[in-house]
Structures are given as C-alpha cells and as structure tokens.
Design a protein around this motif. Structure first.
Motif, short mmCIF file in Angstrom:
data_model
loop_
_atom_site.label_atom_id
_atom_site.label_comp_id
_atom_site.label_asym_id
_atom_site.label_seq_id
_atom_site.Cartn_x
_atom_site.Cartn_y
_atom_site.Cartn_z
N TYR A 125 18.92 -7.42 -27.30
CA TYR A 125 19.62 -6.61 -26.28
C TYR A 125 20.80 -6.99 -25.92
CZ TYR A 125 20.05 -5.35 -21.13
OH TYR A 125 20.61 -4.35 -19.94
N LYS A 126 21.94 -6.10 -25.85
CA LYS A 126 23.23 -6.49 -25.58
C LYS A 126 23.81 -5.40 -24.76
CE LYS A 126 25.84 -4.63 -29.65
NZ LYS A 126 26.71 -5.00 -30.59
N ASP A 171 32.99 1.32 -18.99
CA ASP A 171 34.06 1.36 -18.10
C ASP A 171 34.16 0.00 -17.57
OD1 ASP A 171 32.66 1.45 -15.78
OD2 ASP A 171 32.72 3.76 -15.63
N GLU A 172 35.17 -0.02 -16.42
CA GLU A 172 35.39 -1.35 -15.72
C GLU A 172 34.01 -2.07 -15.26
OE1 GLU A 172 38.73 -2.08 -13.28
OE2 GLU A 172 39.94 -0.70 -14.54
N ASP A 173 33.18 -1.37 -14.51
CA ASP A 173 32.03 -2.10 -14.03
C ASP A 173 30.69 -1.32 -14.36
OD1 ASP A 173 32.48 0.62 -12.54
OD2 ASP A 173 31.80 -0.23 -10.70
N GLN A 174 30.64 -0.59 -15.35
CA GLN A 174 29.50 0.08 -16.04
C GLN A 174 29.20 0.00 -17.24
OE1 GLN A 174 26.99 2.13 -14.02
NE2 GLN A 174 28.06 1.01 -12.48
N CYS A 175 28.33 -0.29 -18.03
CA CYS A 175 27.82 -0.71 -19.33
C CYS A 175 26.61 0.15 -19.85
CB CYS A 175 27.51 -2.22 -19.49
SG CYS A 175 28.66 -3.23 -19.04
N VAL A 176 26.56 0.17 -21.15
CA VAL A 176 25.35 0.67 -21.63
C VAL A 176 24.54 -0.48 -22.47
CG1 VAL A 176 26.30 3.02 -22.01
CG2 VAL A 176 26.67 1.13 -23.95
N ALA A 177 23.34 -0.24 -22.66
CA ALA A 177 22.70 -1.50 -23.10
C ALA A 177 22.18 -1.03 -24.59
CB ALA A 177 21.25 -1.64 -22.22
N VAL A 178 22.21 -1.90 -25.53
CA VAL A 178 21.62 -1.63 -26.71
C VAL A 178 20.88 -2.35 -27.29
CG1 VAL A 178 22.90 -1.50 -28.98
CG2 VAL A 178 24.32 -0.89 -27.12
N CYS A 179 19.84 -1.87 -27.94
CA CYS A 179 18.68 -2.44 -28.64
C CYS A 179 19.36 -2.81 -30.01
CB CYS A 179 17.51 -1.83 -28.71
SG CYS A 179 16.27 -2.61 -29.67
N THR A 180 19.48 -4.03 -30.47
CA THR A 180 20.23 -4.26 -31.97
C THR A 180 18.94 -4.21 -32.82
OG1 THR A 180 19.77 -6.70 -31.57
CG2 THR A 180 21.77 -5.70 -30.98
N VAL A 181 17.67 -3.93 -32.57
CA VAL A 181 16.81 -3.75 -33.63
C VAL A 181 16.66 -2.40 -34.08
CG1 VAL A 181 14.32 -3.89 -34.05
CG2 VAL A 181 15.15 -5.77 -32.70
N THR A 182 16.81 -1.55 -33.09
CA THR A 182 16.64 -0.12 -33.34
C THR A 182 18.30 0.20 -33.61
OG1 THR A 182 16.55 0.51 -31.18
CG2 THR A 182 14.77 0.30 -32.25
N ASP A 183 19.17 -0.18 -33.35
CA ASP A 183 20.58 0.08 -33.20
C ASP A 183 20.77 1.26 -32.32
OD1 ASP A 183 23.37 -0.49 -33.66
OD2 ASP A 183 23.26 0.89 -35.49
#
Length: 77
Positions: free
Chosen positions: A29-30, A35-47
């Motif tokens: 998980y990464k 933007d400055e205070d918001q992110c998106v989560a990424v599953c590196t197994v499924t990319d």
C-alpha cells in the motif's frame, strides 16, 4: 505514478481521494499526493488506484487481503 501536484491518470478524484495520513502497515500500500492535503492510495500488487472504501480496508484488514497474500507469495519466489 505521478509527481507531486500531478494527479494520477487513472484516478477519479471524487472516489479516490483519501487523507494523506491514511497510512497502512501493508507493504503493498502506498500513498501518492494528489494535492497539498489529499492523496490517492495505490495497491502495488495490482498497480491500481484504490477507492476510499478499499483504502479503508487496507488500514485494518490488510493481512486478510487476497492481494496481500499474492504479493507475499510473489516476493518469496
């Protein structure tokens, strides 16, 4: 995926934005800045970019996740 301030191409921000403090102990998980205070989560197994509801599961249920198990199996081979 994306540089700071550059929104990931596969993200629909209305369903993918998560707080940047939404950290998980899952090694696959990464978080990437949207933007400055918001992110998106990424599953590196499924990319792939995770929806908010999937990202919430990664915070507490990651040991039971089939992608986590697949990632562990792949990395031990």
């Amino acid at each position: 995926m994306a540089e700071f301030g550059e929104k990931p191409a596969s993200a629909y921000l209305s369903i993918h934005l998560v707080p940047c403090d939404a950290k998980s102990e899952c090694p696959f998980y990464k978080l990437e800045k949207a933007d400055e205070d918001q992110c998106v989560a990424v599953c590196t197994v499924t990319d792939r970019v995770l929806t908010r509801s999937s990202a919430r599961k990664c915070l507490t249920l990651w040991r039971e996740c089939p992608f986590y198990k697949l990632g562990v199996e792949s990395s031990s081979s």
